[in-house]
Structures are given as structure tokens and as C-alpha cells.
Design an enzyme around this catalytic site. Structure first.
Site, mmCIF file in Angstrom:
data_model
loop_
_atom_site.group_PDB
_atom_site.id
_atom_site.type_symbol
_atom_site.label_atom_id
_atom_site.label_comp_id
_atom_site.label_asym_id
_atom_site.label_seq_id
_atom_site.Cartn_x
_atom_site.Cartn_y
_atom_site.Cartn_z
ATOM 1 N N HIS A 186 1.405 -0.823 -0.379
ATOM 2 C CA HIS A 186 -0.148 -0.076 0.028
ATOM 3 C C HIS A 186 0.746 1.002 -0.094
ATOM 4 O O HIS A 186 2.012 1.270 0.699
ATOM 5 C CB HIS A 186 -0.207 -0.279 1.263
ATOM 6 C CG HIS A 186 -0.348 0.498 2.734
ATOM 7 N ND1 HIS A 186 0.232 1.721 2.998
ATOM 8 C CD2 HIS A 186 0.391 -0.458 3.469
ATOM 9 C CE1 HIS A 186 0.624 1.260 4.176
ATOM 10 N NE2 HIS A 186 0.731 0.013 4.652
ATOM 11 N N ASP A 198 6.071 2.240 6.150
ATOM 12 C CA ASP A 198 4.998 1.539 5.716
ATOM 13 C C ASP A 198 4.253 2.987 5.166
ATOM 14 O O ASP A 198 3.666 3.162 5.561
ATOM 15 C CB ASP A 198 4.454 1.816 7.172
ATOM 16 C CG ASP A 198 3.679 1.317 7.553
ATOM 17 O OD1 ASP A 198 2.914 0.213 6.379
ATOM 18 O OD2 ASP A 198 2.264 1.402 8.711
ATOM 19 N N GLU A 232 -4.820 1.254 2.995
ATOM 20 C CA GLU A 232 -4.414 0.452 4.183
ATOM 21 C C GLU A 232 -4.826 0.982 4.873
ATOM 22 O O GLU A 232 -5.865 0.453 6.296
ATOM 23 C CB GLU A 232 -3.421 -0.550 3.696
ATOM 24 C CG GLU A 232 -3.156 -1.305 4.380
ATOM 25 C CD GLU A 232 -2.449 -0.786 5.894
ATOM 26 O OE1 GLU A 232 -2.537 -1.777 6.585
ATOM 27 O OE2 GLU A 232 -1.908 0.083 6.487
ATOM 28 N N GLU A 233 -4.306 2.155 5.304
ATOM 29 C CA GLU A 233 -4.559 3.387 7.242
ATOM 30 C C GLU A 233 -5.990 3.067 7.609
ATOM 31 O O GLU A 233 -5.730 3.899 8.709
ATOM 32 C CB GLU A 233 -3.269 4.147 6.601
ATOM 33 C CG GLU A 233 -1.694 3.656 6.168
ATOM 34 C CD GLU A 233 -0.479 2.784 7.655
ATOM 35 O OE1 GLU A 233 -2.095 2.628 8.127
ATOM 36 O OE2 GLU A 233 0.156 2.608 7.504
ATOM 37 N N GLU A 259 4.361 -5.850 4.834
ATOM 38 C CA GLU A 259 3.853 -4.795 5.239
ATOM 39 C C GLU A 259 4.662 -4.300 6.425
ATOM 40 O O GLU A 259 6.043 -4.289 5.660
ATOM 41 C CB GLU A 259 2.967 -5.525 6.027
ATOM 42 C CG GLU A 259 1.502 -4.631 6.290
ATOM 43 C CD GLU A 259 1.356 -3.181 6.332
ATOM 44 O OE1 GLU A 259 2.020 -2.798 6.535
ATOM 45 O OE2 GLU A 259 0.134 -2.676 6.052
ATOM 46 N N HIS A 335 4.854 4.607 11.764
ATOM 47 C CA HIS A 335 4.020 5.885 11.752
ATOM 48 C C HIS A 335 4.031 7.713 12.543
ATOM 49 O O HIS A 335 3.057 8.257 13.143
ATOM 50 C CB HIS A 335 2.400 5.695 12.388
ATOM 51 C CG HIS A 335 1.967 4.825 12.004
ATOM 52 N ND1 HIS A 335 -0.009 4.170 12.394
ATOM 53 C CD2 HIS A 335 2.065 4.023 10.841
ATOM 54 C CE1 HIS A 335 0.056 3.471 11.030
ATOM 55 N NE2 HIS A 335 1.021 3.439 10.255
#
Length: 889
Positions: A186, A198, A232-233, A259, A335
Site C-alpha cells: 500500500h 510503511d 490500507e491505513e 507490510e 507512523h
């Protein structure tokens, strides 16, 4: 001579228990007389060696440090051997830098929907054009799906998405392909991160894998779909849109999902299946740099780790098997703004590319992909040994091996229990008693360390180890090790006062063997593939013990015996230490984002204590083979006292803003305006402020000295009569963070305010009330439904039609859209209460809608900018603008 398998109490006599020998056999104070009583008619027994305290400490600590060093050496060895040249990591890195160069890419933003999509399409078109003359055909499809589903993640909620982005690329032989393999990544991110790990690096790897496969001169047997998904998030929305709506999805037979739960390092296979053991076999056979663990799979699927991946969507909604890989190192900056391309080593990209390319090449030439149903049943035991080799075998074979090892152990113990006379019965009683001492010692040790953890918490020093990991090892590890040694030293000196030490050492080896064997049988009976771990911890020590029986019987704890004994433990111990490295690597950063309700000291102290308990199981053997432990206890006690004083003095600050190794504190700030309407539709109350959430246990303890206005005087209280306490939760995680603050601030005025309206309300013939709503707002919104007492939702237009409520009986709907989305229309039917609740709110249901402005001009306000400037460098504040509007019906 009495067998050394029976524990024998010896009455004190004039003969000293530790004698001296002359000549070549001299051993002085390091020998035990093995029961010689001075009887001239009885043949003297050999004197058995005992370990000196310093030597024992040096051997065991050296052994542990050596294995820990091997674990870290294997982790730094990202690529084994020279790259084949098929996968170009430098080109993949350029893709990574281009994708992350546009900044954060939340769903609905220009960065995600236009710039990143445009770049990916440009690169894919270039690959298609360059390989047009080859044996393969490249087909590209940009999908903008709309859909809805319910998921039990985070307690349970429903998701609705509208026109999110998917780029699907099909690579197949020019003659076509009936069966497809899916590779998924993603490119979207959370709103506050460039998302290099990510998950931009995975998309960069996939672009290069597509390039390598498309340039092959030999046509593939089957096709591959490369899915670059753009939502995806937003809790796995785009993958759901592909697998449930795209026409290619029907041909997909298996998938690989890429991932991240950390930044860089090695990508680990942490879940596979369901069933379909041939996928694991393909990975083990083809991966050039294997890194896999069935333990990780069973831990992740237990729900202990608060996370989920697209693997779940393909498994649950597509009913197809797959392999889930993720980067797990350095989750402290997952993140956050620190997840940048420069933190990902080129070797990390190379190893991931080598592995994915090799596994895909193997699968698309496999006949099992064409008819996977024939190979569907069964699970696999799989693990790697320091990343050098991977081991995999069917779970049914593992069950046989486990029971064979358990049977061999019980035969070993049964032989001792069947000694003639009363020696067998005495051995059984002594074994049971020693097992009780060992288990009691574990519980007392854990309780003692938890008391220390409680003291640290009460002193306000929680998470001191967040930046200083080895400080936790020194504090809790020294406490646990010292307590365990103290318990067994007291048992040896007080309870076993007249028993031969070599016999006690032998007995406590059997205790460790028995306990590991019991765990082996228990895990095997539960059908857990992780049972291979206790199998290793039984098989290798048992074989080692049998091979060293003569040495131990005739010489006792000689240096030769001790060295060979530790050598026999090396393989299971190094693997066990690697597993604990994975546990700490995952759970230490998670404590920084697990909310205000989970006490991190309890978690960390428990993990350290369990590590000590498991690793020390076969070291108890040595506690009874040394003459004294006073200096070891003194050293451990000193380490503990010094560390406790340093921690209490606050010398270990939890967070760090060091750009080379940041350990940031995560804080969320939402400048929000809240409006509450009564049953008549009039505004009942209205306020505005900056709503602050801290997602770790320390809350604002360290923030208040830096920003005095954020203090407990503005702490909020949950209003139970309002949906989700009356605050704009982005996700249903209020159970994780019950401590939040509300700093008064001016109203927000987004350029695109939400338009929420009830378009129809009608009573049905079956006694329910059907209410239809229309919403027009930003790309991210949260809908909260709270039926009043006596009322209940019966059906709605979302998901599968059955309302999915959360842990508190409320309903949470997560909404997002891409570009050019139409107004969101939904309905639900509610069964009114038979009689109104005089103590509750008016009407039959409270409906609230919150908006989240994650990008563009609406994301910022002057008040947010002002307070953000006050945060120290060790904090990572994420901020956006929200609104919250509640209505009663």
C-alpha cells in the site's frame, strides 16, 4: 555404591564433606566426598568436582553474552552472499525516494490520489513499453471501488469507503493465464508520516520485482497481479475493494502481503495460511535470506498485538491463502515523521527484493498454484536459525516428533523412578518436591519483580527503559536472577542440608526437563505449532545429558563437563534468545502507543522475568553444583540497588529527540468544535477546544512542565449520555486511552464544513423506525450511533446488513473517500423502547458525526500552530482539525 540418581541425606560425621587429595588427583575445596563415611570395609567412592563460584558465574554469563552477540550479529547480516543481480536495489531505492518525496499520503489527498498514483502509473507504463516485445503481457487497471464491511478489530466496528484508489497490474504470458498470484503493498500513509517503511519501500520493491519478472526471457506458467493499494491505513479498505469487486480477484489462488510494523531491518514471515502448507514450503525452498517464525504467527493471530494487515481481508473475504511479511525493527518511529527513506538501508531493500522475487518465481512455476485445493489441508511448523537456514515440516509430523521426544523424556525419568528397593519411590518424591520448589520459586520471583515494577510506577518513573532498554534488564533482570538464586540457595542450605550437591544438581536438571516436557505435551495437545520450541528445549538437553552421564558420574561438575553441557544447550538457547529479541523488539515500542490504561512496568517486568525464568531453567543445575553463591548474590544485589536508586532519581528519561535514534512520545491534538442538539433539533450546547490524547501510560506527566496549560485541571470526563463520550474519536480506541484533556480554544471554521441531514423517517409495518441520512464532508469521518436504553438497531445499509457494535454497546462507523465522491447516504432501522427511560437522554437514539481534516488548509489553525511550537523535541505531536455534531432522535 548407591546410584547417583537418588537424593540421599547424609548424617553428619567426623569425616568432612569436602576433603583433600594429594598428587595428580588434588581438588581441595572444589571436591565432594560423594558419601564416603570412613568405613574400612566399604570401598571409597570417587570424589566429585564442584564448580568454583567465580568460574560458574563466568561460564554462564559468558555463554549468555556469546549467544546474545550471535543473535545481534545475525540481525546485522541483512544479505547473505552476493546479490544475483536480478533485483536492482538501487533502482528500487530511487522509487522509494520519489514516493516519499511527496510527503504524507493520507487517503483523499492530492499526494495520495494524484501525485503517487501518477508516479506509479508512469513507472508501470515504462516497464510495459520496454517489455512489449518479450514473452509477457502487462495490463494495468486503476480501480476506484466503493464498499462496506464489518471487522472485529479494536473491539468491532464497520467501515465504509467510496472511490478509494487501487492500481492493479497483471503480468502474464501472452497466451494468457487462468491462475494468478497476488502481491500486495500500500502506498497511502497516516496523516503525520512520509511512510517510507510503511509501506512505500514495499511498493518500491514490488515495482522492481515487476521489472525483473517482466524482463524474463522464459514465459511464466501463471500470472501475477501486483496490487498497489491506496487505502490500507484506513483500516484495510482498498484491499477489500479489490478482493470483493475486481474481476481479476476470481483468478487469484494465493497472495503475498508486504507490510511494516517498524522501520528497516529484516522482513519477517509472521503469518501464513490458513492451512495450505505448500506456501510455507515454497518460501523455505525459494527465499534467499529466510526469516520466519510460526511463533510470531500464533502470537499475532491471538490478538495480543493491536494491529492488523491486508492479510486478514484476503483471508476472510477472499478465502485465499497467503504469506504475510513485515519489517519489525525500530518500531519506535513507526507512523511518525521519522519514518524516512534515509533510515532504510539498501541491504534491507536488497534482501526483501531477493526474497519476494525468488518466492514469486517459484510460485508462478508451481503446479500447486493451479490446483491448490489438493494441497490445502494441514499447517506447517516453520522457523529459521539465525537467518541462515529455514526449517519447515508439516504440523502432523511435528506432533509425532513432539510425542516421541516427550516419550523419550518420560522413559528417562521412568528408568530412575523404577530403581530397586525404595530408591525409585524416594526419587519420585524428591522429584515432585523439587518441582514444587522450582515452580514456587518462579512465582515468588515474578511477584517480587512485579512489586519492584509497582514501586517504579508509584515513583512516577514509568517507561524509563523506553530509551534505555538495558536499564530494564539491569533492574528487573538482576532482581529476578538474584531472587531465583537466593530461593535455591536457601533450599540447598536449609532444606537439603545433608544431601550430596552433585545429586541435587542431577535432580534439578530432571526438574527442568520435566517442566519443559509438560509444556511440550500441553502445547502439542492444543494443536499449537509453537510446540517446537519446548521440543528443542527438551531434545537437545536430554541428548546432551545422556552423552555426559559418565563424565558427570565420575568427575562431577568438571570444567570439561560444564563446557560440553553448555555446548549442548547452545542451539535451543540461541533460538530461544532470538525469539525473545523479537518479543522485546515488538512490545517495547508498542508500549509507547498502547494507551494510558496498560501499565507498561508490569508488562516489561513480566517479560524480563519470564525471559530469566525460561533461560535459567537448565542453569538451576549449576546453582546446586557450586559451593557458594554469596558473591554472585552480592553482585546482583548491588546491581539492583544501584539501578533502583538511579531509576528513582529520574536519571533515565523515557524519551529522546536524538535524530539518529529518536524515541518520541506520541501525542494527538485535535482542534475541535462540538455542537450538541436536543430532541427538537435546537442547539443545546456548543464549545470549542484543543482535545489532547496521550497514547502512553505517562500521559502528560512530562509535558506539563514544558507546557503548563496542559494539566489535570483541564482533564475531561466521559459523558455516558453522549456517543463516544462526546468527543471526536478517529478510531474506536477510547477503551485504550481514558485520560484526555480539553484546552479551551476558539471555534474552528473549515472551508468545507460537514453537511449532515436526516432525509427521511418512517415507521415500518414490522414495528421499527427506518431513518435515512445524507452526509457530505471531508475524506475522513466517524459516525457514532448510541441507541438509548430499551432501543436496539435491527438492520442497516452498511456491511452485511447486521449492525456491528463495539465493546461498550455503541456503534462506530469509519468512513473515508477518495476524489470526486458523492454524498454518503445510509439508513438504519431501530426498534423503539417499549417505554422511555426517565433517567436517560430523550428519544430513542443519539447520532453523532465527527469530521477529520488531515490535509490541506483546513488541517491547521493558528492555535494549533502556537501550541505545537511549545512541544519539546522528544515529543511527536500529531494534529488536525475536527468537528463533532450530535443529534437526538
Amino acid at each position: 555404591m548407591e546410584s547417583d540418581t537418588a537424593v540421599r541425606r547424609i548424617k553428619p560425621s567426623g569425616t568432612p564433606r569436602y576433603g583433600a587429595e594429594d598428587g595428580d588427583g588434588a581438588c581441595g575445596r572444589n571436591c565432594e566426598d560423594n558419601g564416603y563415611s570412613g568405613d574400612p570395609k566399604r570401598k571409597p567412592e570417587v570424589r566429585l568436582l564442584l564448580l568454583r563460584e567465580g568460574l560458574a558465574a563466568a561460564l554462564l554469563s559468558g555463554f549468555v553474552l556469546l549467544l546474545w552477540g550471535l543473535v545481534h550479529l545475525s540481525l546485522q547480516q541483512l544479505v547473505i552472499g552476493k546479490p544475483s543481480g536480478e533485483f536492482n536495489a538501487e533502482r528500487a531505492r530511487r522509487h522509494l525516494e520519489q514516493i516519499t518525496g511527496v510527503g504524507p499520503r493520507p487517503v483523499g489527498s492530492q499526494e495520495n490520489e494524484v501525485l503517487t498514483v501518477g508516479y506509479l502509473l508512469e513507472q508501470i507504463e515504462d516497464i510495459r513499453a520496454r517489455t512489449a516485445a518479450g514473452p509477457h503481457r502487462v495490463t494495468v487497471d486503476v480501480q476506484r471501488p466503493t464498499g462496506s464491511f464489518s471487522i472485529d478489530f479494536l473491539g468491532g466496528f464497520t467501515s465504509f469507503y467510496d472511490r478509494v484508489s487501487n492500481i492493479a497490474v497483471k503480468l502474464e504470458p501472452k497466451r494468457g493465464a487462468q491462475h494468478l498470484m497476488l502481491a500486495n503493498c500500500h502506498f497511502d500513509t497516516v496523516a503525520n508520516s512520509p511512510g517510507a517503511s510503511d509501506d512505500a519501500v514495499s511498493c518500491a520493491v514490488m515495482l522492481e520485482v515487476l521489472h525483473a519478472l517482466a524482463n524474463q526471457s522464459t514465459p511464466l506458467h501463471h500470472g501475477v497481479v501486483f496490487l498497489f493499494n491506496g487505502a490500507e491505513e484506513n483500516v484495510l479498505q482498498a484491499s477489500h475493494g479489490f478482493i470483493t469487486q475486481h474481476p481479476w480477484a476470481k483468478q487469484v489462488r494465493a497472495f503475498i502481503n508486504l507490510e511494516a510494523a517498524g522501520v528497516g531491518g529484516k522482513e519477517v514471515v509472521f503469518q501464513t495460511g490458513p492451512e495450505n502448507p505448500w506456501l510455507v514450503q515454497a518460501y523455505v525452498h525459494a527465499a534467499k535470506h529466510p526469516f520466519a517464525s510460526v511463533v510470531g504467527q500464533e502470537v499475532f493471530q491471538s490478538g495480543v498485538i493491536p494491529s492488523d494487515t491486508d492479510f486478514r481481508i484476503y483471508r476472510d473475504f477472499g478465502n485465499i491463502p497467503g504469506i504475510d511479511l513485515a519489517f519489525i525493527e525500530n518500531g519506535f518511529i513507526y507512523h511518525t515523521k521519522y519514518d524516512t527513506a534515509n533510515r532504510i538501508l539498501t541491504d534491507s531493500i536488497q534482501r526483501a527484493g531477493d526474497n519476494i522475487l525468488a518466492v514469486l518465481k517459484h510460485l508462478v512455476t508451481s503446479e500447486k498454484l493451479a490446483d491448490s485445493s489438493e494441497y490445502r489441508h494441514g499447517n506447517m511448523v516453520f522457523f529459521d536459525l539465525l537467518g541462515v537456514i529455514a526449517v519447515a515440516y508439516p504440523a502432523r509430523v511435528g506432533t509425532i516428533i513432539n510425542y516421541m521426544v516427550a516419550a523419550a523424556t518420560f522413559l528417562y525419568l521412568a528408568k530412575k523412578a523404577s530403581l530397586p528397593g525404595n530408591r525409585g519411590g524416594r526419587y519420585v518424591r524428591d522429584l515432585a518436591c523439587a518441582t514444587g520448589v522450582a515452580v514456587l520459586g518462579w512465582f515468588v520471583t515474578l511477584l517480587s519483580v512485579l512489586i519492584v515494577a509497582l514501586l517504579v510506577t508509584l515513583l512516577g518513573r514509568s517507561m524509563f527503559w523506553y530509551t534505555h532498554f538495558y536499564a530494564a534488564i539491569c533492574l528487573y533482570g538482576a532482581a529476578a536472577t538474584g531472587k531465583m538464586i537466593l530461593i535455591h540457595t536457601l533450599a540447598k542450605n536449609l532444606y537439603y542440608g545433608g544431601v550430596r550437591l552433585v545429586e541435587l544438581g542431577d535432580l534439578y536438571f530432571d526438574v527442568s526437563l520435566l517442566l519443559w516436557c509438560c509444556s511440550l505435551v500441553w502445547l502439542t495437545q492444543r494443536g499449537l505449532c509453537s510446540a517446537y520450541v519446548p521440543m528443542l528445549m527438551v531434545a537437545f538437553p536430554l541428548v546432551t545429558r545422556l552423552l555426559l552421564t559418565k563424565e558427570f558420574k565420575h568427575r562431577g561438575a568438571s570444567l570439561k563437563y560444564s563446557g560440553l553441557y553448555l555446548l549442548g544447550l547452545a542451539l535451543p538457547y540461541v533460538h530461544f534468545m532470538f525469539l525473545f529479541w523479537v518479543v522485546f523488539e515488538i512490545f517495547t515500542p508498542i508500549m509507547g502507543r498502547s494507551g494510558t490504561e496498560i501499565p507498561p512496568e508490569v508488562v516489561m517486568a513480566s517479560l524480563v522475568t519470564l525471559t530469566i525464568v525460561f533461560l535459567s531453567s537448565y542453569f538451576l543445575h549449576f546453582v546446586y553444583l557450586v559451593r557458594s553463591t554469596k558473591w554472585i548474590l552480592a553482585a546482583l544485589g548491588s546491581v539492583f540497588v544501584i539501578m533502583f536508586l538511579l531509576v528513582s532519581a529520574g536519571l533515565f528519561f523515557p524519551y529522546s529527540g536524538n535524530p539518529n535514534s529518536p524515541r518520541p512520545k506520541r501525542i494527538f491534538l485535535q482542534h475541535t468544535t462540538r455542537t450538541f442538539h436536543n430532541l427538537q433539533g435546537r442547539v443545546e450546547s456548543r464549545d470549542s477546544g484543543i482535545w489532547i490524547n496521550s497514547f502512553d501510560f505517562t500521559a502528560v506527566q512530562h509535558v506539563t512542565p514544558q507546557i503548563p496549560e496542559i494539566n489535570d485541571s483541564i482533564r475531561t470526563r466521559c459523558r455516558e449520555d453522549r456517543p463516544f463520550c462526546g468527543y471526536p474519536w478517529f478510531l474506536p480506541v477510547k477503551f485504550l486511552s481514558r485520560k484526555n484533556w480539553y484546552l479551551p480554544a476558539p471555534e474552528v471554521s473549515p472551508g468545507s464544513p460537514v453537511d449532515f441531514s436526516l432525509t427521511s423517517k418512517e415507521e415500518t409495518s414490522w414495528g421499527t423506525v427506518k431513518m435515512t441520512f445524507s452526509v457530505k464532508g471531508p475524506s475522513h469521518m466517524s459516525l457514532y450511533l448510541m441507541p438509548h436504553r430499551g432501543a436496539s438497531l435491527s438492520t442497516w445499509s452498511l456491511g452485511d446488513g447486521t449492525p456491528q457494535f463495539d465493546l461498550n454497546g455503541e456503534y462506530f462507523v469509519f468512513y473515508s473517500h477518495g476524489l470526486d465522491a458523492a454524498p454518503w447516504t445510509f439508513w438504519f432501522e431501530i426498534q423503539p423502547p417499549t417505554e422511555p427511560d426517565p433517567a436517560g437522554p430523550e428519544g430513542m437514539i443519539s447520532v453523532a458525526i465527527s469530521t477529520h481534516y488531515f490535509f490541506g488548509e483546513d488541517r491547521r489553525t493558528a492555535q494549533l500552530e502556537e501550541i505545537l511550537q511549545k512541544f519539546p523535541t522528544w515529543a511527536f505531536p500529531s494534529s488536525w482539525v475536527s468537528t463533532y455534531d450530535m443529534y437526538r432522535y
